[in-house]
Design a protein around this motif. Sequence first.
Motif, PDB file in Angstrom:
ATOM      1  N   ASN A  88    -104.110  27.030  32.161  1.00 48.37           N
ATOM      2  CA  ASN A  88    -103.656  26.657  33.725  1.00 48.37           C
ATOM      3  C   ASN A  88    -104.068  25.490  34.286  1.00 48.37           C
ATOM      4  OD1 ASN A  88    -101.615  28.761  33.868  1.00 48.37           O
ATOM      5  ND2 ASN A  88    -103.425  30.227  34.276  1.00 48.37           N
ATOM      6  N   THR A  89    -105.551  25.045  33.598  1.00 51.70           N
ATOM      7  CA  THR A  89    -106.222  23.974  34.142  1.00 51.70           C
ATOM      8  C   THR A  89    -105.591  22.822  33.250  1.00 51.70           C
ATOM      9  OG1 THR A  89    -108.060  25.438  33.443  1.00 51.70           O
ATOM     10  CG2 THR A  89    -108.445  23.462  34.893  1.00 51.70           C
ATOM     11  N   ARG A  90    -105.457  22.773  32.135  1.00 44.85           N
ATOM     12  CA  ARG A  90    -105.181  21.767  31.486  1.00 44.85           C
ATOM     13  C   ARG A  90    -103.687  21.448  31.304  1.00 44.85           C
ATOM     14  NH1 ARG A  90    -108.681  23.046  27.171  1.00 44.85           N
ATOM     15  NH2 ARG A  90    -110.717  22.742  27.729  1.00 44.85           N
ATOM     16  N   MET A  91    -102.947  22.535  31.755  1.00 48.70           N
ATOM     17  CA  MET A  91    -101.444  22.670  31.774  1.00 48.70           C
ATOM     18  C   MET A  91    -100.861  22.359  30.127  1.00 48.70           C
ATOM     19  SD  MET A  91    -100.546  23.356  34.258  1.00 48.70           S
ATOM     20  CE  MET A  91     -98.706  23.465  34.167  1.00 48.70           C
TER      21      MET A  91
ATOM     22  N   GLN B 179    -111.909  18.570  24.449  1.00 48.35           N
ATOM     23  CA  GLN B 179    -110.762  17.908  24.940  1.00 48.35           C
ATOM     24  C   GLN B 179    -109.639  18.115  23.926  1.00 48.35           C
ATOM     25  OE1 GLN B 179    -110.502  16.278  27.976  1.00 48.35           O
ATOM     26  NE2 GLN B 179    -112.564  17.022  28.180  1.00 48.35           N
ATOM     27  N   PRO B 180    -108.420  18.450  24.409  1.00 50.30           N
ATOM     28  CA  PRO B 180    -107.438  18.365  23.528  1.00 50.30           C
ATOM     29  C   PRO B 180    -106.772  16.965  23.266  1.00 50.30           C
ATOM     30  CG  PRO B 180    -106.619  18.809  25.807  1.00 50.30           C
ATOM     31  CD  PRO B 180    -108.208  18.443  25.893  1.00 50.30           C
TER      32      PRO B 180
ATOM     33  N   GLU C 273    -111.045  28.353  30.406  1.00 51.15           N
ATOM     34  CA  GLU C 273    -111.644  29.129  31.375  1.00 51.15           C
ATOM     35  C   GLU C 273    -110.178  30.197  31.966  1.00 51.15           C
ATOM     36  OE1 GLU C 273    -115.155  29.193  33.334  1.00 51.15           O
ATOM     37  OE2 GLU C 273    -115.481  28.850  31.082  1.00 51.15           O
ATOM     38  N   ASP C 274    -109.649  29.309  32.263  1.00 49.68           N
ATOM     39  CA  ASP C 274    -108.298  29.801  32.930  1.00 49.68           C
ATOM     40  C   ASP C 274    -106.919  30.026  32.347  1.00 49.68           C
ATOM     41  OD1 ASP C 274    -106.485  30.781  35.218  1.00 49.68           O
ATOM     42  OD2 ASP C 274    -106.360  28.677  36.147  1.00 49.68           O
ATOM     43  N   LEU C 275    -107.153  31.077  31.236  1.00 52.06           N
ATOM     44  CA  LEU C 275    -105.816  31.161  30.402  1.00 52.06           C
ATOM     45  C   LEU C 275    -104.976  32.443  31.060  1.00 52.06           C
ATOM     46  CD1 LEU C 275    -107.482  31.182  27.022  1.00 52.06           C
ATOM     47  CD2 LEU C 275    -106.291  29.497  28.010  1.00 52.06           C
TER      48      LEU C 275
END
Length: 479
Positions: A345-348, A453-454, A294-296
């Motif tokens: 930004n969420t998953r860094m 999930q990455p 969502e937060d790219l």
Amino acid sequence: MTSTSCVVLISLLVQLSGAICPQGCLCISDILNCGSSGLDRFPNPLPFTTSVLDLSHNRLTWLAAGNFYGVPRLHTLRMSHNRISLLSPGAFHNISRLRYLDLSSNKLQVVGKYHFQDLPALEVLLLYNNRLTRVESNTLMGLGSLRKVYFSFNQITDFPFFSIRKHSHPNLVTLDLSSNRLFRLPVDDIVVLPFAVQKGLFLHNNSLECDCSMYRMFWHWEQKGYPSVKDYKDDYKCLMYGEPQISINFLRSSHYFENCTIGKMISLISPKADKIVYEGEQVRLDCTGTLNGEDLSYSWVTPHQENISQLIQNGTLRLNQDGSLEILAAQSIDSGVYQCTAVDNTRMVNESREVNLTVVAQCMEEPFNTGYTTLMGCVVTLVLILMYLYLTPCRCGCCKPPPPSPSISTSGEDRCTLASIFAAPSTDRLKSKSQSDRHVVFLEPLLMGKNGQPFVVEQPTIEWDTENFTIIRERNDSE
Ligand SMILES: *[C@@H]1O[C@H](CO)[C@@H](O)[C@H](O)[C@H]1NC(C)=O
Ligand SMILES: *[C@@H]1O[C@H](CO)[C@@H](O)[C@H](O)[C@H]1NC(C)=O
Ligand SMILES: *[C@@H]1O[C@H](CO)[C@@H](O)[C@H](O)[C@H]1NC(C)=O
Ligand SMILES: *[C@@H]1O[C@H](CO)[C@@H](O)[C@H](O)[C@H]1NC(C)=O
Ligand SMILES: *[C@@H]1O[C@H](CO)[C@@H](O)[C@H](O)[C@H]1NC(C)=O
Ligand SMILES: *[C@@H]1O[C@H](CO)[C@@H](O)[C@H](O)[C@H]1NC(C)=O
Ligand SMILES: *[C@@H]1O[C@H](CO)[C@@H](O)[C@H](O)[C@H]1NC(C)=O
């Protein structure tokens, strides 16, 4: 009879004829059915009220410009099983509400830009079972309502996958290219297609080349359960070493691809791409990757080492919300490698992509289909030069060379056409270039798992065998 009454009479006749049913057809309120009536010419005029027109199973050979003048309500047009080999530019003028077009089982050989551009509302396009060998890159341009397109049972050897994007074709869910002659798939372009298109992309029964990137893509799609792959598993065959005799059902015989490192699946996105445009064109560089959070946020580094990370829009550049970078009018100094980085930004996690942009001067490299015009221009120029040399007063070798003529030596265009006589054909150069860039060695740290999930892989270093095109080895095999 005065001329006024003549005009009145004619216009009255024209209006009346609007209601007359063409011979051999059935007129049923808004349906005009001329199917299987042995027509070898287009019926004319058509009743004004027609919204469904059936011309299938006839002997029509071409469509002329203005054929559909006077039927503005037409939304469904069936012309399958004719002998149509020619669509004139403007054949579909005046039916801008058309949603369904069936041209299947005809004799079309090429479709391009001018054929469907008058049909912005088109949702379903049937072109299967023709003789298409080529689909020009702009064929589906401007068809923003398109949902389903069928090209199967033709002889298509390559398809402009790059022309299909989320913003240009938001509703596309079916693209059928099965039973054609596709050999080397542009995997880089296919994996960045919108997910809905990937799901509905039918590529079975083509003579694909066995190749790891191709295999990985289909393996991945099968894992995701895409019906286009699962339902036609037996029809996915590839030719080992490009030999028609060694055909492998690759989704059933996975042992041939054990060296494609499926176990430690690497990203499908090749981190490099090429783009060649003409001077002055607007360029859009996509930053599409496998990240879909969502937060790219996106940033670009230009060839001049400028870092663009804010959403900007000045006279020359624009960074869009979706990460794409637009150059409004490309100049040759804009050539070079652009690197885009998408950060979730969420998953860094982040992902990078490079685009090598080459801006070429307009006159040197014509688009392929106008090469003939260039050639003619060259011939004319040469003849003019020879005539000029012949007609000048001193023709012997001992004289001084003639003074430079403004009409020849100072014209930039002449220089260009002359240069292009001797230049290598541009198509070959472009092709060999894009092929050579497929042999990249790449590092790709992560990939999305099934549930979003990455999962991180131990940085596999993959190497292509440039000779065989088929073998990929993993260097730091750290199982
Ligand atoms: C039909 O299309 C042509 C070309 O777009 C246009 O010039 C003409 O005005 C149209 N006619 C009608 C009746 O819409
Ligand atoms: C596969 O394609 C060929 C021609 O490209 C066609 O003749 C053949 O019928 C197709 N096979 C299937 C199973 O669709
Ligand atoms: C895979 O790689 C191994 C080791 O390099 C090799 O022995 C084997 O033949 C390869 N398999 C295929 C199908 O190419
Ligand atoms: C570009 O700028 C952004 C934001 O200031 C920063 O996060 C990023 O690391 C920079 N990239 C490079 C390559 O300098
Ligand atoms: C637009 O921004 C880019 C990047 O910051 C810069 O190189 C370019 O000169 C700017 N153009 C104008 C017209 O300000
Ligand atoms: C991207 O991730 C790598 C590690 O995976 C990190 O070293 C690098 O600094 C990151 N780059 C950006 C721009 O966040
Ligand atoms: C980019 O493309 C140009 C010409 O197409 C080529 O000369 C240049 O070496 C390429 N640059 C890189 C970094 O691949």
